[in-house]
Design a protein around this motif. Structure first.
Motif, PDB file in Angstrom:
ATOM      1  N   PRO A   1      27.292  24.365  58.957  1.00 51.58           N
ATOM      2  CA  PRO A   1      27.393  23.935  57.560  1.00 51.58           C
ATOM      3  C   PRO A   1      28.285  24.859  56.739  1.00 51.58           C
ATOM      4  O   PRO A   1      28.604  25.971  57.147  1.00 51.58           O
ATOM      5  CB  PRO A   1      25.934  23.991  57.067  1.00 51.58           C
ATOM      6  N   GLU A   2      28.647  24.377  55.553  1.00 54.86           N
ATOM      7  CA  GLU A   2      29.509  25.169  54.676  1.00 54.86           C
ATOM      8  C   GLU A   2      28.893  26.528  54.359  1.00 54.86           C
ATOM      9  O   GLU A   2      29.605  27.534  54.261  1.00 54.86           O
ATOM     10  CB  GLU A   2      29.792  24.403  53.378  1.00 54.86           C
ATOM     11  N   ALA A   3      27.593  26.565  54.219  1.00 54.42           N
ATOM     12  CA  ALA A   3      26.926  27.830  53.902  1.00 54.42           C
ATOM     13  C   ALA A   3      27.123  28.859  55.004  1.00 54.42           C
ATOM     14  O   ALA A   3      27.200  30.060  54.741  1.00 54.42           O
ATOM     15  CB  ALA A   3      25.436  27.593  53.672  1.00 54.42           C
ATOM     16  N   VAL A   4      27.225  28.385  56.245  1.00 56.38           N
ATOM     17  CA  VAL A   4      27.450  29.298  57.364  1.00 56.38           C
ATOM     18  C   VAL A   4      28.815  29.956  57.225  1.00 56.38           C
ATOM     19  O   VAL A   4      28.954  31.173  57.358  1.00 56.38           O
ATOM     20  CB  VAL A   4      27.343  28.549  58.709  1.00 56.38           C
ATOM     21  N   ARG A   5      29.826  29.158  56.964  1.00 59.05           N
ATOM     22  CA  ARG A   5      31.174  29.722  56.838  1.00 59.05           C
ATOM     23  C   ARG A   5      31.268  30.689  55.667  1.00 59.05           C
ATOM     24  O   ARG A   5      31.930  31.721  55.742  1.00 59.05           O
ATOM     25  CB  ARG A   5      32.191  28.586  56.704  1.00 59.05           C
ATOM     26  N   GLU A   6      30.594  30.365  54.577  1.00 64.00           N
ATOM     27  CA  GLU A   6      30.624  31.268  53.424  1.00 64.00           C
ATOM     28  C   GLU A   6      29.972  32.600  53.770  1.00 64.00           C
ATOM     29  O   GLU A   6      30.498  33.665  53.440  1.00 64.00           O
ATOM     30  CB  GLU A   6      29.908  30.620  52.237  1.00 64.00           C
ATOM     31  N   ASP A   7      28.840  32.551  54.464  1.00 63.02           N
ATOM     32  CA  ASP A   7      28.128  33.759  54.854  1.00 63.02           C
ATOM     33  C   ASP A   7      28.973  34.625  55.781  1.00 63.02           C
ATOM     34  O   ASP A   7      28.971  35.853  55.685  1.00 63.02           O
ATOM     35  CB  ASP A   7      26.819  33.362  55.551  1.00 63.02           C
ATOM     36  N   VAL A   8      29.730  33.985  56.668  1.00 61.29           N
ATOM     37  CA  VAL A   8      30.522  34.718  57.656  1.00 61.29           C
ATOM     38  C   VAL A   8      31.814  35.245  57.051  1.00 61.29           C
ATOM     39  O   VAL A   8      32.208  36.398  57.290  1.00 61.29           O
ATOM     40  CB  VAL A   8      30.825  33.807  58.864  1.00 61.29           C
ATOM     41  N   LEU A   9      32.489  34.440  56.261  1.00 58.71           N
ATOM     42  CA  LEU A   9      33.843  34.774  55.823  1.00 58.71           C
ATOM     43  C   LEU A   9      33.900  35.668  54.587  1.00 58.71           C
ATOM     44  O   LEU A   9      34.821  36.474  54.448  1.00 58.71           O
ATOM     45  CB  LEU A   9      34.624  33.478  55.538  1.00 58.71           C
ATOM     46  N   ARG A  10      32.936  35.522  53.691  1.00 55.39           N
ATOM     47  CA  ARG A  10      33.034  36.215  52.411  1.00 55.39           C
ATOM     48  C   ARG A  10      33.175  37.740  52.546  1.00 55.39           C
ATOM     49  O   ARG A  10      34.017  38.344  51.859  1.00 55.39           O
ATOM     50  CB  ARG A  10      31.835  35.866  51.527  1.00 55.39           C
ATOM     51  N   PRO A  11      32.415  38.424  53.409  1.00 55.20           N
ATOM     52  CA  PRO A  11      32.578  39.887  53.496  1.00 55.20           C
ATOM     53  C   PRO A  11      33.985  40.302  53.910  1.00 55.20           C
ATOM     54  O   PRO A  11      34.492  41.333  53.445  1.00 55.20           O
ATOM     55  CB  PRO A  11      31.544  40.293  54.558  1.00 55.20           C
ATOM     56  N   PHE A  12      34.623  39.513  54.756  1.00 59.49           N
ATOM     57  CA  PHE A  12      35.965  39.875  55.214  1.00 59.49           C
ATOM     58  C   PHE A  12      37.010  39.550  54.148  1.00 59.49           C
ATOM     59  O   PHE A  12      37.989  40.292  54.000  1.00 59.49           O
ATOM     60  CB  PHE A  12      36.268  39.154  56.528  1.00 59.49           C
ATOM     61  N   ARG A  13      36.794  38.463  53.407  1.00 63.70           N
ATOM     62  CA  ARG A  13      37.719  38.183  52.307  1.00 63.70           C
ATOM     63  C   ARG A  13      37.667  39.310  51.290  1.00 63.70           C
ATOM     64  O   ARG A  13      38.708  39.768  50.790  1.00 63.70           O
ATOM     65  CB  ARG A  13      37.342  36.857  51.637  1.00 63.70           C
ATOM     66  N   THR A  14      36.476  39.783  50.974  1.00 63.93           N
ATOM     67  CA  THR A  14      36.340  40.890  50.032  1.00 63.93           C
ATOM     68  C   THR A  14      37.032  42.142  50.558  1.00 63.93           C
ATOM     69  O   THR A  14      37.716  42.853  49.807  1.00 63.93           O
ATOM     70  CB  THR A  14      34.849  41.179  49.786  1.00 63.93           C
ATOM     71  N   ALA A  15      36.886  42.409  51.855  1.00 59.84           N
ATOM     72  CA  ALA A  15      37.525  43.587  52.443  1.00 59.84           C
ATOM     73  C   ALA A  15      39.040  43.482  52.406  1.00 59.84           C
ATOM     74  O   ALA A  15      39.738  44.465  52.127  1.00 59.84           O
ATOM     75  CB  ALA A  15      37.045  43.765  53.879  1.00 59.84           C
ATOM     76  N   VAL A  16      39.563  42.294  52.674  1.00 57.78           N
ATOM     77  CA  VAL A  16      41.015  42.099  52.649  1.00 57.78           C
ATOM     78  C   VAL A  16      41.544  42.264  51.232  1.00 57.78           C
ATOM     79  O   VAL A  16      42.579  42.913  51.005  1.00 57.78           O
ATOM     80  CB  VAL A  16      41.380  40.704  53.207  1.00 57.78           C
ATOM     81  N   GLU A  17      40.858  41.706  50.267  1.00 58.11           N
ATOM     82  CA  GLU A  17      41.312  41.825  48.877  1.00 58.11           C
ATOM     83  C   GLU A  17      41.324  43.277  48.428  1.00 58.11           C
ATOM     84  O   GLU A  17      42.139  43.667  47.587  1.00 58.11           O
ATOM     85  CB  GLU A  17      40.405  41.000  47.974  1.00 58.11           C
ATOM     86  N   GLY A  18      40.465  44.089  49.035  1.00 53.87           N
ATOM     87  CA  GLY A  18      40.405  45.498  48.657  1.00 53.87           C
ATOM     88  C   GLY A  18      41.500  46.346  49.268  1.00 53.87           C
ATOM     89  O   GLY A  18      41.718  47.475  48.836  1.00 53.87           O
TER      90      GLY A  18
END
Length: 409
Positions: free
Chosen positions: A325-342
């Motif tokens: 589900p979409e919630a799974v992808r959000e849970d998995v991807l969000r920490p890495f998106r935050t790390a990349v933006e940093g």
């Protein structure tokens, strides 16, 4: 969006039409296994076979005796295909059709070596050996993994490398004739039953201030209500924070933090060494090395748990499990998106690849691939992986082709 499909060499070798079929799908790149664990795999479109049984973990190319001369743990070469270099032959066939190949290297999941070298395998709190799981804290395992990552990761003609099981592997394992479903193990119980008590890990716990025997007894006590059925499996598989909270509740905050600190230290050293070995062997600054990973540092398995900010300081990116589900992808991807933006820099942005299963019989949804990929991209994914172009049925591949066309449009 850069799209790559996972593939085994035996999906291509002996089938001159395989590269064309991949190109017709709209795929210009594959992640081709060069060192893989034992498996039984369908080849539904091959002209001469329908089932490949890879009886043991093996390298899918001829290993160099000189490269392995001083390494105590050594991989076996495959023996189920007649050609001497399946990876090289498959990569050449794909290149002729304009399809690039990266290597796909499995590191700590090796039942053959774990069985032959039991001291190198994970040993749980009860003294049971996990021959399928090599312990990353063992010096002989590190030497083996560094040598394997270099040789299997930087094959001639490869455009990059992806390292699977590049970290802790534990109790999770689909074994032949498995009889382990009698007691359902949730994420917390899997963590506790995956804690290693080999000599190296006992020494590591002691260095961090714990008595290894006291810790072992605490783990057994924490698992007692799980075995008796007094405590259920706990949070669902997608609740990573709840999973860790359950570990703390079972084991206590002090022991939980200490075990995670030791496992994180050992895994980080292992990951840095294997990534560096591939880069050195490749000898090219533009040769990307990615890790199959999970954003929960306490998790083990094919997608080894990592700290998102840390892993992107030494690897060129990650491949993440995003089927569901979409919630799974959000849970998995969000920490890495935050790390990349940093840490984003012009021309030097780490890869975040969303791995989506396109085999409906394995829980995939090829018919929603375009929407799933678009959602993953909105959450920070920059590339897409399709699992698995070799074992998928024709109907699944037709749906995936349709969705890839939608995605490119």
């Amino acid at each position: 969006m850069n799209v790559s499909a996972f593939l085994y060499p035996w999906d291509v070798v002996g089938d001159p039409d395989a590269p064309r079929r991949l190109a017709d799908l709209g795929i210009g790149r594959v992640t081709l296994a060069s060192a893989y664990h034992s498996t039984r795999a369908l080849t539904p479109r091959h002209p001469h076979r329908r089932l490949v049984t890879a009886a043991h973990s093996a390298v899918l190319y001829p290993p160099s005796p000189e490269h392995w001369r001083d390494v105590p743990l050594r991989p076996r070469a495959q023996r189920w295909l007649e050609c001497a270099d399946p990876w090289g032959e498959a990569a050449a066939m794909l290149a002729d059709a304009g399809i690039e190949a990266s290597t796909w290297v499995v590191l700590t999941h090796n039942s053959l070596l774990g069985g032959e070298h039991p001291r190198a395998a994970v040993r749980n709190a009860y003294g049971d050996s996990y021959p399928w799981a090599l312990c990353v804290a063992r010096p002989e395992v590190l030497r083996y993994a560094v040598a394997l990552a270099a040789e299997a990761g930087a094959r001639p003609g490869a455009r990059g490398a992806e390292l699977e099981a590049c970290g802790w592997f534990g109790v999770e394992h689909a074994h032949a004739h498995d009889k382990t479903a009698g007691v359902p193990l949730g994420g917390a119980a899997r963590y506790l039953t995956s804690l290693c008590f080999c000599g190296s890990c006992r020494h590591g716990y002691a260095e961090l201030g714990a008595d290894p025997d006291e810790l072992r007894d605490a783990v057994r006590a924490a698992l007692a209500p799980v075995w008796s059925g007094e405590r259920g499996p706990g949070p669902g598989p997608d609740d990573r924070e709840g999973e860790w909270a359950e570990v703390v509740a079972l084991l206590g905050s002090g022991f939980a933090a200490l075990t995670l600190a030791w496992r994180t230290r050992a895994a980080r050293a292992f990951q840095r060494a294997t990534v560096a070995a591939v880069r050195e062997r490749a000898g090219r600054p533009d040769f990307p090395v990615l890790l199959h990973a999970d954003p929960a540092p306490h998790r083990s398995g094919s997608n080894a748990g990592v700290d998102a900010a840390d892993v992107l300081t030494h690897a060129d990116g990650v491949v993440l499990p995003c089927t569901g589900p979409e919630a799974v992808r959000e849970d998995v991807l969000r920490p890495f998106r935050t790390a990349v933006e940093g840490r984003r820099r012009d021309g030097d942005e780490p890869v975040i690849a969303a791995n989506l299963t396109v085999v409906s019989g394995m829980g995939g949804s090829p018919g929603t691939l375009a929407d799933d990929a678009a959602h993953a991209a909105a959450l920070g994914a920059s590339q897409l992986r399709l699992y698995h172009a070799g074992v998928a049925a024709d109907a699944d591949l037709a749906l995936a082709a349709r969705e890839l066309a939608r995605l490119s449009a």
